[in-house]
Structure formats: structure tokens, C-alpha cells
Design a protein around this motif. Structure first.
Motif: not given
Length: 265
Positions: A65-70, A73-74, A83-84, A89-90
Motif C-alpha cells: 500500500q505504501v509503495v502503491f501510494h508512493a 505520487a511519483e 523521498e518517503v 528517516a529524517d
């Protein structure tokens, strides 16, 4: 790392306008929300059941799901998966100066205050010229009701709006139960609904004071109800009977039998 890149490549191929999957190509951020929420709850279920195989699988489903949303966005030129990952991490480094810097916190409470202050500062940096109008702002409406209630109460408690012991919470719970009984006796549906909500809200507050998570506690009780009810069904099936054939007293006796069996070694 290799499998992460492979997953990203698979997602890109699924979304290819020419050779991709028709179902994947139809999806957008909004259409994915139900699946994202479902996967999060299935992950929670695997954790609570202690099933390592299911846990690995559900983590993968949630990662998808995270990969799909990203990927969506890409495609819009906003940001990508890297970037996610970089942003979180930051954020982790920024919010843990006692691990990645020289800060020292005297207690968990002091560390938690720093965490909340960091979150407020980050919200301001996102372009909001003014701080939130309320300390309760920022909690998403779609959160499960018990979870949102507990988070709201935690926010209020951080600013001094809280009982300093659990005793008064029990008193308040009894008070709300009495008010619900009065509303029921009066037969006012709207008042009954309101008083029931108040009772649930105080029950969540009690969970917080007992250092329990209300959402997790209710899920456990729901699983227990299912387990005991299914015991009743199995017992009746062995006797060639159906639920409709039994009196409430008979069903209650089977329920008590299920409780006794759970207490056995």
C-alpha cells in the motif's frame, strides 16, 4: 534492498499505461484507502494472534500500500518512494536527539513532551503561519472512535486537564451509567444515544488511566465473544440442534461452560 527495488519495479509495471494491469491502473489515492486500512487491521490481528507467518505476509501487504501510494505520487511529479523513506528517516533522527545527538531526558514524560513539541514545530514548518487553534487539532477524523477518544484525552491530559488518580474515573463511570439508565427510563432516543457515548468516552478514559489501549482491549473482548459463541455452536451441532431450538437459559449454560473450559490448564 534487492527485493525493495524489485517491488518498486513490479509496481511500476502494474501501472504502465500500455501493458499494466487494468485494475491497478484504475486506482487512485481515494480508492486505495479502504485497502490500506484493511491491511493495517489485518497486520494488527496477526500481531495479536502471535502468528509469525501471517505477520510477515501482512507486513508485505501493508508495504504494498505504501509503495502503491508512493507510485501514484511519483506519477504526478510530487515525490517517490525514496523521498518517503528519506522523510521518515529524517523525522526519526530529529525526534530522537537522545539517540542520535547529545540530548538527555530525565524521564519518559520529558521525552514525550519533547516528542509532542517536535510534532507541533513540524506542523508549523509546513506553511502554517499560526499555531493550531486548539491543542486537540490535528487528529484525523477517520481514526477508530475508541482510538481517537484516547488520543484526544491524552492531548488534554498533557495540558493538565486530567484526574490525578484512577478512583475518580471509576466514580465518573458509575455516574455516566446512572445517567444512561435515567435516559433509558425516560425513553428519549437522542438522550440515550448521548449518554451511551458519554459512558463509552469515560470507559476509554479509564483504559488510559489503567495504562491500557482501549481499542486493543475491545478487540480482545470481541475475539473472546466469538470464541465462546462458536463453542456454543459446536456443542449444539454435536447434539444435532440449532441455536433457534434453545432457550436463553440453555444458551447461557453453554456460555458458562465455555468460560469454565477457558480457565482449565
Amino acid at each position: 534492498m534487492i527485493n525493495t527495488l524489485r517491488l518498486l519495479d513490479i509496481m511500476a509495471r502494474l501501472r504502465d499505461p500500455v501493458s499494466g494491469c487494468p485494475w491497478d491502473l484504475k486506482q487512485d489515492f481515494a480508492s486505495l484507502i479502504p485497502y490500506t486500512l484493511e491491511e493495517a487491521y489485518e497486520l494488527a490481528d496477526a500481531v495479536e494472534r502471535g502468528d509469525a507467518d501471517d505477520l510477515r505476509e501482512e507486513l508485505g501487504d501493508l508495504l504494498l500500500q505504501v509503495v502503491f501510494h508512493a507510485r501514484l505520487a511519483e506519477e504526478r511529479g510530487w515525490f517517490g518512494f525514496d523521498e518517503v523513506a528519506g522523510a521518515i528517516a529524517d523525522k526519526l533522527v530529529r525526534r530522537h536527539p537522545h539517540v542520535f545527538g547529545d540530548a538527555v531526558f530525565a524521564s519518559d514524560e520529558e521525552r514525550h513532551r519533547f516528542w509532542e513539541a517536535s510534532k507541533r514545530a513540524e506542523r508549523l514548518e509546513k506553511g502554517k503561519a499560526e499555531p493550531p487553534a486548539s491543542v486537540l487539532d490535528g487528529l484525523p477524523e477517520p481514526l477508530p472512535a475508541l482510538m481517537r477518544a484516547q488520543k484526544l484525552q491524552q492531548r488534554a491530559a498533557q495540558h493538565g486537564f486530567d484526574w490525578n488518580a484512577v478512583g475518580p474515573v471509576f466514580d465518573k463511570l458509575r455516574e455516566e451509567l446512572a445517567e444512561l439508565e435515567e435516559a433509558h427510563a425516560a425513553g428519549d432516543p437522542e438522550q440515550i444515544r448521548e449518554e451511551l457515548g458519554d459512558l463509552l468516552f469515560v470507559a476509554v478514559n479509564l483504559a488510559r488511566h489503567l495504562e491500557l489501549d482501549a481499542e486493543t482491549a475491545l478487540r480482545a473482548s470481541t475475539r473472546k465473544f466469538i470464541r465462546r459463541f462458536q463453542h456454543i455452536e459446536r456443542q449444539l451441532a454435536a447434539e444435532g440442534r440449532a441455536l433457534a431450538d434453545c432457550t436463553l437459559a440453555e444458551l447461557d449454560a453453554l456460555w458458562e461452560d465455555a468460560k469454565r473450559r477457558e480457565r482449565l490448564p
